[in-house]
Design an enzyme around this catalytic site. Structure first.
Site, mmCIF file in Angstrom:
data_model
loop_
_atom_site.group_PDB
_atom_site.id
_atom_site.type_symbol
_atom_site.label_atom_id
_atom_site.label_comp_id
_atom_site.label_asym_id
_atom_site.label_seq_id
_atom_site.Cartn_x
_atom_site.Cartn_y
_atom_site.Cartn_z
ATOM 1 N N GLU A 96 5.120 -0.845 -20.014
ATOM 2 C CA GLU A 96 4.462 -0.665 -18.850
ATOM 3 C C GLU A 96 4.103 -2.217 -18.384
ATOM 4 O OE1 GLU A 96 3.975 1.333 -16.457
ATOM 5 O OE2 GLU A 96 2.876 2.922 -16.949
ATOM 6 N N ASP A 97 4.200 -2.517 -16.873
ATOM 7 C CA ASP A 97 4.004 -3.601 -16.455
ATOM 8 C C ASP A 97 2.469 -3.589 -16.205
ATOM 9 O OD1 ASP A 97 3.728 -1.528 -14.550
ATOM 10 O OD2 ASP A 97 4.415 -2.757 -12.810
ATOM 11 N N ASP A 100 -4.014 0.591 -15.353
ATOM 12 C CA ASP A 100 -4.960 0.687 -14.343
ATOM 13 C C ASP A 100 -5.802 1.745 -14.800
ATOM 14 O OD1 ASP A 100 -6.275 0.833 -11.897
ATOM 15 O OD2 ASP A 100 -4.336 0.528 -10.894
ATOM 16 N N PHE A 149 -5.309 -6.719 -6.015
ATOM 17 C CA PHE A 149 -3.713 -6.281 -5.598
ATOM 18 C C PHE A 149 -2.871 -7.226 -6.264
ATOM 19 C CE2 PHE A 149 -0.326 -4.446 -3.808
ATOM 20 C CZ PHE A 149 -0.663 -3.083 -3.979
ATOM 21 N N ARG A 162 8.887 -7.377 -6.090
ATOM 22 C CA ARG A 162 8.989 -7.126 -7.439
ATOM 23 C C ARG A 162 9.855 -8.338 -8.119
ATOM 24 N NH1 ARG A 162 7.930 -1.714 -8.556
ATOM 25 N NH2 ARG A 162 8.530 -0.252 -7.000
HETATM 26 C C1 PRP Z 1 1.969 1.624 -11.637
HETATM 27 C C2 PRP Z 1 2.387 0.926 -13.412
HETATM 28 C C3 PRP Z 1 1.983 2.193 -14.109
HETATM 29 C C4 PRP Z 1 0.914 2.860 -13.226
HETATM 30 C C5 PRP Z 1 -0.695 2.451 -13.889
HETATM 31 O O1 PRP Z 1 3.263 1.964 -11.633
HETATM 32 O O2 PRP Z 1 3.688 0.619 -13.500
HETATM 33 O O3 PRP Z 1 3.034 3.211 -14.164
HETATM 34 O O4 PRP Z 1 0.922 2.248 -11.992
HETATM 35 O O5 PRP Z 1 -1.549 3.107 -13.198
HETATM 36 P P1 PRP Z 1 -2.642 4.104 -13.725
HETATM 37 O O6 PRP Z 1 -3.135 3.445 -15.143
HETATM 38 O O7 PRP Z 1 -3.558 4.030 -12.735
HETATM 39 O O8 PRP Z 1 -1.940 5.327 -13.956
HETATM 40 P P2 PRP Z 1 3.277 2.570 -9.967
HETATM 41 O O9 PRP Z 1 3.016 3.910 -9.565
HETATM 42 O O10 PRP Z 1 2.928 1.282 -8.904
HETATM 43 O O11 PRP Z 1 5.094 2.626 -9.726
HETATM 44 P P3 PRP Z 1 6.028 1.298 -10.012
HETATM 45 O O12 PRP Z 1 6.141 1.223 -11.486
HETATM 46 O O13 PRP Z 1 7.215 1.988 -9.301
HETATM 47 O O14 PRP Z 1 5.555 0.333 -9.166
#
Ligand code: PRP
Length: 177
Positions: A96-97, A100, A149, A162
């Site tokens: 995961e990046d 949150d 953010f 990105r």
């Molecule tokens: C981001 C990230 C996780 C998620 C974390 O993805 O890559 O998957 O949010 O958030 P959480 O802990 O509140 O669930 P995003 O929905 O931004 O999609 P992306 O990777 O396509 O940018």
């Protein structure tokens, strides 16, 4: 107009990714791994991390419903794309990046456990611990960051940024964000 402030430099990222790769290489010595990236944000981290892991390693990708253009999580997570190949009996590292609220990871851990892997760990470059609502954690975490953010190194705002090499805080007066 959007203003970008560098929070974590490309050099800091590279050093951290190398460290995480070394730890994973040591932890899984003699074994093989499947890195599973969560589209799309994790792709940049996965590409760099994979090259720091000196083991027999394959990639797969999963996709879930996302924040879209909003800053708030809807609370609902849907699987858009599952893994392409069976991971039963395999060592999985979910990549995961950012962690949150933890809603996405909680959901994905259930999805992946249902595939009956041999082991399941989580590598996340960033961790916004103060935002957490679910009892999850990463096994290999790069940086704990404040609740700002962030974009770059895979992370987007409305699909942009990105490709930035550094992780930046997006600062703007706009109320549309
Ligand atoms: C981001 C990230 C996780 C998620 C974390 O993805 O890559 O998957 O949010 O958030 P959480 O802990 O509140 O669930 P995003 O929905 O931004 O999609 P992306 O990777 O396509 O940018």
């Amino acid at each position: 107009m959007d203003k970008l402030r560098v929070l974590i430099t490309r050099e800091q990222i590279a050093a951290k990714v190398a460290q995480i790769g070394e730890r994973i290489t040591a932890d899984f010595a003699g074994e093989s791994l499947v890195l599973i990236g969560v589209l799309k944000g994790a792709t940049v981290f996965l590409a760099d991390l994979a090259r720091q892991i000196k083991l027999d390693t394959t990639f797969d990708f999963i996709a879930v419903s996302s924040y879209a253009n909003a800053r708030q999580h809807s609370g609902e997570v849907r699987l858009l794309k599952d893994v392409d190949r069976s991971v039963e009996g395999r060592n999985i590292i979910l990549v995961e990046d950012i962690l949150d609220t933890g809603l996405t990871l909680t959901y994905l851990m259930n999805v992946l456990q249902a595939h009956r892997p041999r082991s399941l760990k989580v590598a996340a470059l960033l961790d916004k611990i103060s935002r957490r609502t679910e009892p999850i954690h990463g096994d290999y975490v790069g940086f704990a960051i404040p609740d700002e953010f962030v974009v770059g190194y895979g992370l987007d705002f409305a699909e942009r940024y990105r490709n930035l090499p550094d992780i930046c805080v997006l600062e703007s007066d706009s109320e549309t964000r």
